[in-house]
Write a protein that holds these residues in place. Structure first.
Motif, short mmCIF file in Angstrom:
data_model
loop_
_atom_site.label_atom_id
_atom_site.label_comp_id
_atom_site.label_asym_id
_atom_site.label_seq_id
_atom_site.Cartn_x
_atom_site.Cartn_y
_atom_site.Cartn_z
N GLY A 78 0.78 -1.23 0.00
CA GLY A 78 0.00 0.00 0.00
C GLY A 78 0.81 1.28 0.00
O GLY A 78 0.27 2.37 0.05
N MET A 79 2.13 1.13 -0.10
CA MET A 79 2.99 2.32 -0.11
C MET A 79 2.67 3.20 -1.32
O MET A 79 2.53 4.41 -1.22
CB MET A 79 4.42 1.82 -0.21
N ALA A 80 2.60 2.54 -2.49
CA ALA A 80 2.37 3.30 -3.72
C ALA A 80 1.04 4.05 -3.64
O ALA A 80 0.92 5.20 -4.07
CB ALA A 80 2.41 2.38 -4.93
N ALA A 81 0.04 3.38 -3.07
CA ALA A 81 -1.28 4.01 -2.97
C ALA A 81 -1.18 5.27 -2.12
O ALA A 81 -1.72 6.33 -2.46
CB ALA A 81 -2.27 3.03 -2.35
N ARG A 82 -0.47 5.14 -1.01
CA ARG A 82 -0.36 6.28 -0.10
C ARG A 82 0.35 7.46 -0.77
O ARG A 82 -0.02 8.62 -0.61
CB ARG A 82 0.42 5.83 1.13
N VAL A 83 1.38 7.09 -1.51
CA VAL A 83 2.19 8.12 -2.13
C VAL A 83 1.43 8.80 -3.28
O VAL A 83 1.40 10.03 -3.39
CB VAL A 83 3.49 7.45 -2.62
N THR A 84 0.77 8.01 -4.10
CA THR A 84 0.05 8.62 -5.23
C THR A 84 -1.14 9.44 -4.71
O THR A 84 -1.47 10.48 -5.26
CB THR A 84 -0.43 7.56 -6.24
N ARG A 85 -1.72 9.00 -3.62
CA ARG A 85 -2.81 9.75 -3.00
C ARG A 85 -2.29 11.15 -2.60
O ARG A 85 -2.92 12.17 -2.86
CB ARG A 85 -3.30 8.96 -1.77
N ALA A 86 -1.11 11.15 -1.99
CA ALA A 86 -0.55 12.42 -1.52
C ALA A 86 -0.31 13.35 -2.71
O ALA A 86 -0.55 14.56 -2.63
CB ALA A 86 0.75 12.18 -0.76
N LEU A 87 0.14 12.79 -3.80
CA LEU A 87 0.40 13.64 -4.97
C LEU A 87 -0.92 14.14 -5.55
O LEU A 87 -1.05 15.31 -5.92
CB LEU A 87 1.20 12.86 -6.02
#
Ligand code: ASP
Length: 466
Positions: free
Chosen positions: A400-409
């Motif tokens: 879920g790291m990628a999800a968290r990061v893309t969400r932030a962007l």
């Protein structure tokens, strides 16, 4: 035994050198001290190395270079006077510099290296003299006498492996060894320097040769921060990171240590500690082979750097064409352009390169060749990109790291132009418009390090995130 290296700001004036002495004296294990040339005393000041370059360039341009030489000598004589050391060292420097300026100029690199090396050489002599005056057993050791043999690649020398055995004997030296960083000698006995910032490399080489327990790198910041504090003022300090994390962060704009300095220490497994000469009590940042604490931080840092561009190529059925990627890269190689990343799709391929490497004429040639030789459907170049890189060994095990990061962007309204997760899975890289870099980094920092229960791996870092 500890090897410690002090950077330019730590050697900038007499007061700083006294701090260096106090640090060295406070731990008897600090037996090898590597120094840089005096650096800037304040923002607008000149570094001695830059003044030395001016000394050489003035002569190469047909002048006498006396003004630049006097500026260097003035820096040293002020330090000597403030330390009550008399004037022997700066007088020797004045004569030596004049001789270096008058030397054979037929090989520019060799000529310039001899001048550049003088800053470290004389800084080490001064520091050894102060330590002696303070009653310590300390000696300046010349890299030639110590056996620091380097390749004859002027301005970018590399260590010759045969050096190690002799350098190892520095371990048996009585008292404190004060060793000038940044330069060594070729097999023919000619002065040659590493690339700029190369005193870090000297320190690392010596730490490996004498099998030091640690390589302490003293600079002017308390620690390495999780993100550039110029972008996020409340950035937290990184207490520990691995060599691999450091390497990934350094690539995208973290300037902590000279790139080449990490390699020898990394191979020998010697930890590197970044510390602050002006605040030696601060814990600093440890760079280690493996995270020591269980459950390492998922993300240790966010690096970012502008100045990239992307060459975008598309061609229907590209995926079936054997050798397509190689041919694209060959065109770049012919232009001597090194590529950074190459994300690809079924019928598309992008190549990310540094913008500075792509001149307008080169851009035109590359696009023409892509059309003519590879019959692409479309080829274009997008300038003004920034890369944002999220780094952490712990990301590997984190769903879920990628999800968290893309969400932030997305929350920050930042469009992702490109993304790339390397096979190592310890970093994730995003291409964004350089104009959105600040927003991207801020939002990522908040999501990964800022309060509100979603902080990245608070488990091992008590370091006061805000
Ligand atoms: N004095 C050299 C430079 O400014 C090397 C160093 O400080 O590490 O590049």
């Amino acid at each position: 035994m500890k090897v410690c290296k002090f950077g330019g700001t730590s050697m900038a004036d007499a007061q700083q050198m006294l701090r260096v002495c106090a640090i060295v004296e406070s731990d008897p294990a600090r037996r090898i001290v590597v120094v840089s040339a005096p650096g800037k005393r304040q923002a607008k000041d000149a570094k001695v190395t830059d003044l030395l370059i001016a000394c050489g360039e003035a002569v190469l341009a047909g002048g006498d270079g006396a003004a630049a030489r006097q500026a260097v000598v003035a820096r040293f004589s002020a330090i000597e006077a403030d330390l009550n050391l008399g004037d022997a060292i700066s007088r020797a420097l004045a004569a030596d510099l004049a001789a270096r300026q008058a030397a054979d100029r037929s090989h520019k690199g060799r000529y310039m290296d001899a001048l550049k090396a003088a800053g470290e050489d004389y800084a080490a002599r001064v520091l050894a003299a102060v330590l002696q005056k303070r009653g310590r057993v300390a000696a300046y050791v010349n890299p030639r006498d110590a056996g620091m043999l380097l390749s004859d690649e002027y301005g970018q020398a590399r260590l010759l492996p045969e050096s190690n055995a002799r350098l190892a004997t520095l371990r048996d030296h009585k008292g404190i060894v004060v060793f000038p960083g940044f330069f060594g000698y070729t097999r023919d006995g000619v002065v040659v320097t590493f690339s700029r910032g190369g005193s870090d490399i000297t320190g690392s080489i010596l730490a490996v040769a004498v099998k030091a327990e640690i390589y302490e790198n003293f600079t002017d910041v308390d620690s390495v921060f999780a993100v550039d504090p110029r972008l996020v003022p409340e950035a937290v300090a990184i207490q520990e990171m691995t060599y691999r994390e450091m390497r990934e962060l350094a690539y995208a704009g973290f300037s902590v240590l000279h790139d080449e300095a990490v390699i020898p220490a990394f191979r020998a497994g010697i930890p590197i500690q970044i510390r602050n000469t002006n605040r030696p009590e601060a814990p600093g940042t440890m760079i280690v082979p493996e995270h020591r604490a269980a459950g390492a931080r998922r993300v240790v840092g966010i690096a970012s750097d502008a100045g990239f561009c992307s060459i975008n190529v598309s061609k229907y059925l590209m995926n079936r064409e054997i050798g397509f990627g190689r041919k694209v890269l060959q065109i770049l190689e012919d232009e001597s352009i090194s590529y950074e990343h190459s994300p690809s799709g079924i019928d598309t391929m992008s190549v990310i390169i540094k913008e500075a490497g792509l001149t307008i004429p080169a851009e035109k040639r590359v696009l023409e060749r892509l059309q003519a030789e590879l019959q692409v459907d479309d080829a274009s170049i997008e300038r003004g990109l920034a890369l944002v890189m999220i780094v952490g060994e712990g990301m590997r095990f984190n769903v879920g790291m990628a999800a968290r990061v893309t969400r932030a962007l997305a929350d920050a309204g930042v469009n992702i132009e490109m993304m790339n997760q390397g096979a190592s899975e310890i970093s994730m890289m995003f291409g964004v418009k350089a104009t959105q870099r600040q927003q991207a980094v801020n939002s990522l920092y908040r999501a990964l390090f800022g309060g509100q229960g979603n902080g990245a791996g608070r488990e091992t870092d008590g370091g006061g995130s805000t």
